[in-house]
Write a protein that holds these residues in place. Structure first.
Motif, PDB file in Angstrom:
ATOM      1  N   HIS A  10       0.911  -0.828   0.010  1.00  0.00           N
ATOM      2  CA  HIS A  10      -0.002  -0.105   0.089  1.00  0.00           C
ATOM      3  C   HIS A  10       0.615   1.393  -0.065  1.00  0.00           C
ATOM      4  N   GLU A  11       1.905   1.361   0.498  1.00  0.00           N
ATOM      5  CA  GLU A  11       2.475   2.420   0.953  1.00  0.00           C
ATOM      6  C   GLU A  11       3.446   2.971  -0.273  1.00  0.00           C
ATOM      7  N   LEU A  12       4.491   2.180  -0.830  1.00  0.00           N
ATOM      8  CA  LEU A  12       4.306   1.364  -2.737  1.00  0.00           C
ATOM      9  C   LEU A  12       3.838   2.188  -3.519  1.00  0.00           C
ATOM     10  N   PHE A  13       2.622   1.853  -3.349  1.00  0.00           N
ATOM     11  CA  PHE A  13       1.842   2.180  -3.860  1.00  0.00           C
ATOM     12  C   PHE A  13       1.427   3.862  -3.760  1.00  0.00           C
ATOM     13  N   ARG A  14       1.363   4.306  -2.782  1.00  0.00           N
ATOM     14  CA  ARG A  14       1.242   5.503  -1.997  1.00  0.00           C
ATOM     15  C   ARG A  14       2.238   6.292  -2.666  1.00  0.00           C
ATOM     16  N   ALA A  15       3.781   6.136  -2.531  1.00  0.00           N
ATOM     17  CA  ALA A  15       4.810   6.548  -2.896  1.00  0.00           C
ATOM     18  C   ALA A  15       4.427   6.878  -4.803  1.00  0.00           C
ATOM     19  N   SER A  16       3.634   6.168  -5.350  1.00  0.00           N
ATOM     20  CA  SER A  16       3.730   6.230  -6.438  1.00  0.00           C
ATOM     21  C   SER A  16       3.603   6.971  -7.061  1.00  0.00           C
ATOM     22  N   PHE A  17       1.841   6.527  -6.578  1.00  0.00           N
ATOM     23  CA  PHE A  17       0.717   7.669  -6.699  1.00  0.00           C
ATOM     24  C   PHE A  17       1.108   9.189  -6.704  1.00  0.00           C
ATOM     25  N   ASP A  19       3.899  10.282  -6.535  1.00  0.00           N
ATOM     26  CA  ASP A  19       4.637  11.113  -8.056  1.00  0.00           C
ATOM     27  C   ASP A  19       3.961  11.463  -9.098  1.00  0.00           C
ATOM     28  N   PHE A  20       3.763  10.675  -9.734  1.00  0.00           N
ATOM     29  CA  PHE A  20       2.764  10.535 -10.832  1.00  0.00           C
ATOM     30  C   PHE A  20       1.521  12.059 -10.148  1.00  0.00           C
ATOM     31  N   LEU A  21       0.802  12.044  -9.166  1.00  0.00           N
ATOM     32  CA  LEU A  21       0.198  13.367  -9.541  1.00  0.00           C
ATOM     33  C   LEU A  21       0.936  14.645  -9.467  1.00  0.00           C
ATOM     34  N   HIS A  22       1.991  14.784  -8.568  1.00  0.00           N
ATOM     35  CA  HIS A  22       2.793  16.398  -8.871  1.00  0.00           C
ATOM     36  C   HIS A  22       3.841  16.189  -9.847  1.00  0.00           C
ATOM     37  N   LYS A  23       3.639  15.334 -10.557  1.00  0.00           N
ATOM     38  CA  LYS A  23       4.759  15.400 -12.635  1.00  0.00           C
ATOM     39  C   LYS A  23       3.683  15.524 -13.455  1.00  0.00           C
ATOM     40  N   GLU A  24       2.340  14.965 -13.245  1.00  0.00           N
ATOM     41  CA  GLU A  24       1.464  14.556 -14.293  1.00  0.00           C
ATOM     42  C   GLU A  24       0.392  15.170 -13.938  1.00  0.00           C
ATOM     43  N   VAL A  25      -0.486  15.916 -13.052  1.00  0.00           N
ATOM     44  CA  VAL A  25      -1.033  17.039 -12.798  1.00  0.00           C
ATOM     45  C   VAL A  25      -1.416  17.715 -11.991  1.00  0.00           C
ATOM     46  N   VAL A  26      -0.795  18.220 -11.319  1.00  0.00           N
ATOM     47  CA  VAL A  26      -0.531  19.399 -10.389  1.00  0.00           C
ATOM     48  C   VAL A  26      -0.212  20.844 -11.288  1.00  0.00           C
ATOM     49  N   PRO A  27       1.136  20.353 -12.083  1.00  0.00           N
ATOM     50  CA  PRO A  27       1.041  21.527 -13.531  1.00  0.00           C
ATOM     51  C   PRO A  27      -0.194  21.889 -14.038  1.00  0.00           C
ATOM     52  N   HIS A  28      -1.436  21.597 -14.315  1.00  0.00           N
ATOM     53  CA  HIS A  28      -2.246  21.399 -14.314  1.00  0.00           C
ATOM     54  C   HIS A  28      -3.349  22.319 -14.289  1.00  0.00           C
ATOM     55  N   GLY A  50      -3.095   2.197 -14.290  1.00  0.00           N
ATOM     56  CA  GLY A  50      -4.510   1.631 -13.308  1.00  0.00           C
ATOM     57  C   GLY A  50      -5.456   1.403 -13.011  1.00  0.00           C
ATOM     58  N   PHE A  51      -4.859   3.691 -12.432  1.00  0.00           N
ATOM     59  CA  PHE A  51      -5.784   3.961 -11.029  1.00  0.00           C
ATOM     60  C   PHE A  51      -7.082   3.541 -11.281  1.00  0.00           C
ATOM     61  N   PHE A  52      -7.954   4.018 -12.271  1.00  0.00           N
ATOM     62  CA  PHE A  52      -9.292   3.883 -11.880  1.00  0.00           C
ATOM     63  C   PHE A  52     -10.030   2.155 -12.039  1.00  0.00           C
ATOM     64  N   GLY A  53      -8.927   1.608 -11.803  1.00  0.00           N
ATOM     65  CA  GLY A  53      -9.549  -0.108 -11.697  1.00  0.00           C
ATOM     66  C   GLY A  53      -8.861  -0.635 -10.788  1.00  0.00           C
ATOM     67  N   LEU A  54      -8.643   0.401  -9.789  1.00  0.00           N
ATOM     68  CA  LEU A  54      -8.153  -0.050  -8.640  1.00  0.00           C
ATOM     69  C   LEU A  54      -9.176  -1.974  -7.735  1.00  0.00           C
ATOM     70  N   THR A  70      -7.879   2.035  -3.108  1.00  0.00           N
ATOM     71  CA  THR A  70      -9.056   2.525  -2.474  1.00  0.00           C
ATOM     72  C   THR A  70      -8.476   4.146  -1.881  1.00  0.00           C
ATOM     73  N   VAL A  71      -8.086   4.410  -0.268  1.00  0.00           N
ATOM     74  CA  VAL A  71      -8.191   5.690   0.007  1.00  0.00           C
ATOM     75  C   VAL A  71      -6.916   5.764   0.159  1.00  0.00           C
ATOM     76  N   VAL A  72      -5.606   5.275  -0.600  1.00  0.00           N
ATOM     77  CA  VAL A  72      -4.317   6.094   0.053  1.00  0.00           C
ATOM     78  C   VAL A  72      -5.127   6.864  -1.517  1.00  0.00           C
ATOM     79  N   PHE A  73      -5.676   5.713  -2.751  1.00  0.00           N
ATOM     80  CA  PHE A  73      -6.296   6.985  -3.417  1.00  0.00           C
ATOM     81  C   PHE A  73      -6.904   8.257  -3.516  1.00  0.00           C
ATOM     82  N   LEU A  74      -7.263   8.499  -2.473  1.00  0.00           N
ATOM     83  CA  LEU A  74      -8.505   8.925  -2.236  1.00  0.00           C
ATOM     84  C   LEU A  74      -7.749  10.439  -1.212  1.00  0.00           C
ATOM     85  N   GLU A  75      -6.978   9.730  -0.520  1.00  0.00           N
ATOM     86  CA  GLU A  75      -6.335  10.673   0.372  1.00  0.00           C
ATOM     87  C   GLU A  75      -5.777  11.658   0.154  1.00  0.00           C
ATOM     88  N   GLU A  76      -4.249  10.198  -1.487  1.00  0.00           N
ATOM     89  CA  GLU A  76      -3.570  11.549  -2.225  1.00  0.00           C
ATOM     90  C   GLU A  76      -4.325  12.718  -2.704  1.00  0.00           C
TER      91      GLU A  76
END
Length: 389
Positions: A10-17, A19-28, A50-54, A70-76
């Motif tokens: 779960h925590e590895l997924f949190r770190a990955s997600f 990172d994804f958000l800050h690279k791909e989402v935050v700039p927009h 795969g974030f929509f298919g968790l 899903t909790v990790v997805f929502l929190e981040e």
């Protein structure tokens, strides 16, 4: 983080997600907040990752993971300064798609659930109506069967993703004389003749598109009925537990984000020769809020664990949303105050966070409705049961 609920994976997924958000989402984010339009490319990227298919079956491109992913997805999602963007993502993945997975036929799952998981189609759940609000049983939208079709008339409002969605999951009355026993659930392509959507102007959640939708003699195939005719109300009620838990988790996460930001700000802001994190009044106020948020978080995790095991946690989810959204509003209000004049400035995150958070006690059932539901369960000993499959 509690190791009772979260594994190393779960925590590895949190770190990955994260990172994804800050690279791909935050700039927009700032552009999307200003335009109220989330560009389609990000939906595709979420799907590719795969974030929509968790939580969805592997047969349709999902990963069939436990609810704590899903909790990790929502929190981040609550920690990137746009609850509107977060709402667009989770309303697609856990409102519209939940019904596709639970009540959709195999054809619907192949044609709509799989592309939704891939980020190729965007969905919206259409239940709330003008003047209806939380009174689901009082909805006016009708679906009349004519041969091998249904003709739908009526309107919906406050629909997240309502303008830019590719399909709607629509609740309508097939037997109006039966009250809540006459509601059914349908799938509808948004480009079907007779469908129109009007974008609404909101206090917060500015990045997400929220619509009022009208259905004027909209004809859909009878095969677009989802589940059994007349079972729509129990289907909706059954999924409300997940929706309310989602909103509770969102609330504790944004409150935690506000606290973390404020603690950092207080450690740098000086007044009267010292940093303001040394002032007892501020310190005690902050730790009171931190205590409330932690209580909510642990309760929400416990309810999620029970839902993950298949329990029907309608009471716990209702309590979770009622308490967590109230605590979030109170916490964010105090955090904004601790920033003083800067808290009122748009370049700091607390102003937007305060506006975004205010929807918490309204959406997914107002706090007043939740208290009435809990009153029936606790005082009147009413026993809500899941839909019979």
């Amino acid at each position: 983080m509690s190791s009772i609920y979260f594994t190393e994976e779960h925590e590895l997924f949190r770190a990955s997600f994260k990172d994804f958000l800050h690279k791909e989402v935050v700039p927009h984010i700032e552009k999307w907040e200003k335009t109220g339009t989330i560009e389609r490319f990000i939906w595709k990227k979420f799907g590719e990752m795969g974030f929509f298919g968790l939580s969805y079956p592997e047969a349709y491109g999902g990963m069939n993971l436990d609810l704590f992913y899903t909790v990790v997805f929502l929190e981040e999602l609550q920690k990137i300064h746009s609850s509107g963007f977060a709402a667009a993502m989770w309303a697609h993945a856990y409102l519209a798609m939940t019904h596709l997975n639970a009540e959709g036929s195999e054809r619907i799952k192949q044609d709509y659930l799989a592309p939704s998981i891939a980020g190729e189609k965007i969905g919206a759940l259409c239940i709330t109506e003008p003047f209806g609000g939380s009174d689901v049983a009082g909805m006016k939208t009708t679906a009349v069967k004519q041969g091998d079709t249904y003709v739908i008339n009526g309107s919906k409002t406050f629909i997240t993703n309502g303008v830019y969605a590719d399909y709607y999951v629509v609740a309508a009355k097939t037997s109006p004389e039966k009250g809540n026993k006459g509601i059914s659930i349908f799938l509808m392509d948004t480009n079907t003749p007779g469908v129109s959507a009007t974008k609404l102007d909101k206090l917060g959640w500015r990045a997400s598109d929220t619509a009022e939708i009208a259905f004027d003699n909209v004809v859909i195939p009878a095969t677009n009925l989802m589940g059994e005719e007349g079972k729509g109300f129990p289907y909706i009620m059954q999924h409300f537990a997940l929706e309310r838990l989602i909103m509770a988790i969102n609330a504790h996460a944004r409150a935690e984000y506000a606290l973390d930001y404020t603690i950092d700000y207080m450690s740098k802001r000086e007044a009267f020769g010292t940093t303001i994190n040394k002032f007892q009044a501020l310190r005690h106020t902050l730790v009171n809020h931190a205590t409330d948020v932690e209580h909510c978080k642990i309760f929400n995790y416990a309810a999620t664990a029970r839902l993950n095991q298949g329990e029907y946690v309608v009471k716990e989810a209702t309590m979770a949303k009622l308490k967590s959204t109230k605590v979030a509003d109170e916490t964010i209000y105090s955090c904004l105050q601790m920033l003083g004049g800067y808290g009122y400035m748009e370049e700091y995150p607390l102003a937007r966070l305060l506006r975004d958070s205010r929807l918490g006690p309204i959406g997914g059932g107002t706090s007043e409705i939740l208290r009435e539901i809990l009153s029936k369960m606790i005082i009147d000993q009413k026993d809500y049961q899941p839909a019979v499959k």
